[in-house]
Write an enzyme that holds these catalytic residues in place. Structure first.
Site, PDB file in Angstrom:
ATOM      1  N   HIS A  94       0.859  -1.184   0.000  1.00 47.04           N
ATOM      2  CA  HIS A  94       0.000   0.000   0.000  1.00 47.04           C
ATOM      3  C   HIS A  94       0.893   1.231   0.000  1.00 47.04           C
ATOM      4  O   HIS A  94       1.852   1.302   0.761  1.00 47.04           O
ATOM      5  CB  HIS A  94      -0.902   0.010   1.231  1.00 47.04           C
ATOM      6  CG  HIS A  94      -1.697   1.271   1.366  1.00 47.04           C
ATOM      7  ND1 HIS A  94      -2.493   1.755   0.351  1.00 47.04           N
ATOM      8  CD2 HIS A  94      -1.819   2.162   2.389  1.00 47.04           C
ATOM      9  CE1 HIS A  94      -3.069   2.882   0.745  1.00 47.04           C
ATOM     10  NE2 HIS A  94      -2.672   3.158   1.977  1.00 47.04           N
ATOM     11  N   HIS A  96       0.832   5.783  -1.074  1.00 48.18           N
ATOM     12  CA  HIS A  96       0.083   6.940  -1.556  1.00 48.18           C
ATOM     13  C   HIS A  96       0.873   7.548  -2.715  1.00 48.18           C
ATOM     14  O   HIS A  96       1.028   8.771  -2.805  1.00 48.18           O
ATOM     15  CB  HIS A  96      -0.128   7.966  -0.436  1.00 48.18           C
ATOM     16  CG  HIS A  96      -1.065   7.500   0.636  1.00 48.18           C
ATOM     17  ND1 HIS A  96      -1.501   8.297   1.661  1.00 48.18           N
ATOM     18  CD2 HIS A  96      -1.663   6.296   0.839  1.00 48.18           C
ATOM     19  CE1 HIS A  96      -2.319   7.600   2.453  1.00 48.18           C
ATOM     20  NE2 HIS A  96      -2.414   6.387   1.981  1.00 48.18           N
TER      21      HIS A  96
END
Ligand SMILES: [Zn+2]
Length: 232
Positions: A94, A96
């Site tokens: 994960h 951003h």
């Protein structure tokens, strides 16, 4: 326990800043050992430059911390739901990362505009809905995982053919057979997100690549009739 796994997960995590996919402590990688049913994941909020292999946290699939002096990444319940639902997934990332997150914030899936995308990801990278207020309040990270599982099953998407997803107003998750492959797919996704953005800037009326071209590129690298690269 699982010292080799911790070392691999540490090294995979360290690749995120190296590839420019994370800022500060954002982002995490995990990898599961299917024999023991335990996975290693980055600890929460520890700066990358301070991380050591022994800092990786070992969790089981019931959400119990098995080993580690730190708390696991706050996204751990998302990783856990994906591992439980999809036995073919061995590693999860994960981030951003900037371009992929921009598509997620805009609430748009990433269309397949060319063969770079088609080589790795079959069709559009889906962007899922935002969680409801109840889902956010009740168990945000777990419900993020459950939404991904639910949507992939509902849309009959194969997690091996589509190793990436965008969570609306949030960012991307990618996966692979191990942590390393999941990082590789995170880099590919970011590059495809960047190119798709520019493609639409250059030609706002652009359409996805022809299906036969997408099929050619995907299936020459994946599946029973793949012929790309070298025979082992
Ligand atoms: Zn996040």
């Amino acid at each position: 326990m699982l010292e080799e796994l911790k070392k691999r997960v540490y090294e995979a995590n360290m690749k995120l800043p190296q590839y420019g996919l994370v800022t500060f402590t954002w982002g995490n990688v995990s990898e599961i050992d299917r024999e023991t049913g335990c996975f290693a994941i980055k600890p929460s909020g520890v700066p990358y430059e301070d991380l050591k292999p022994e800092d990786m946290v070992i969790m089981d699939l019931e959400g119990n911390k098995i080993e580690g002096r730190y708390n696991p990444s706050s996204d751990t319940p998302t990783h856990l739901e994906l591992y439980k639902a999809f036995p073919e997934i061995g590693g999860i990332v994960h981030t951003h990362s900037s371009y992929a997150t921009s598509w997620a914030q805009a609430g748009r899936g990433i269309p397949c505009y060319g063969t770079t995308h088609a080589d790795y990801i079959y069709g559009e990278v889906p962007c899922l809905r935002c969680l409801t207020r109840e889902e956010i309040d009740e168990a945000y990270e777990k419900n993020t995982g459950l939404l991904i599982v639910h949507e992939f099953k509902k849309r009959e998407k194969d997690v091996k053919a589509v190793p990436a997803v965008l969570c609306k107003n949030h960012g991307p998750f990618t996966w692979g057979k191990d942590g390393n492959e999941a990082v590789h797919n995170a880099v590919v996704l970011e590059e495809c997100a960047k190119m798709a953005f520019r493609t639409e800037l250059i030609n706002p009326q652009v359409k996805p690549a022809p299906q036969e071209l997408q099929d050619k590129h995907y299936y020459r690298k994946h599946g029973a009739n793949a012929y790309y690269g070298q025979k082992a």
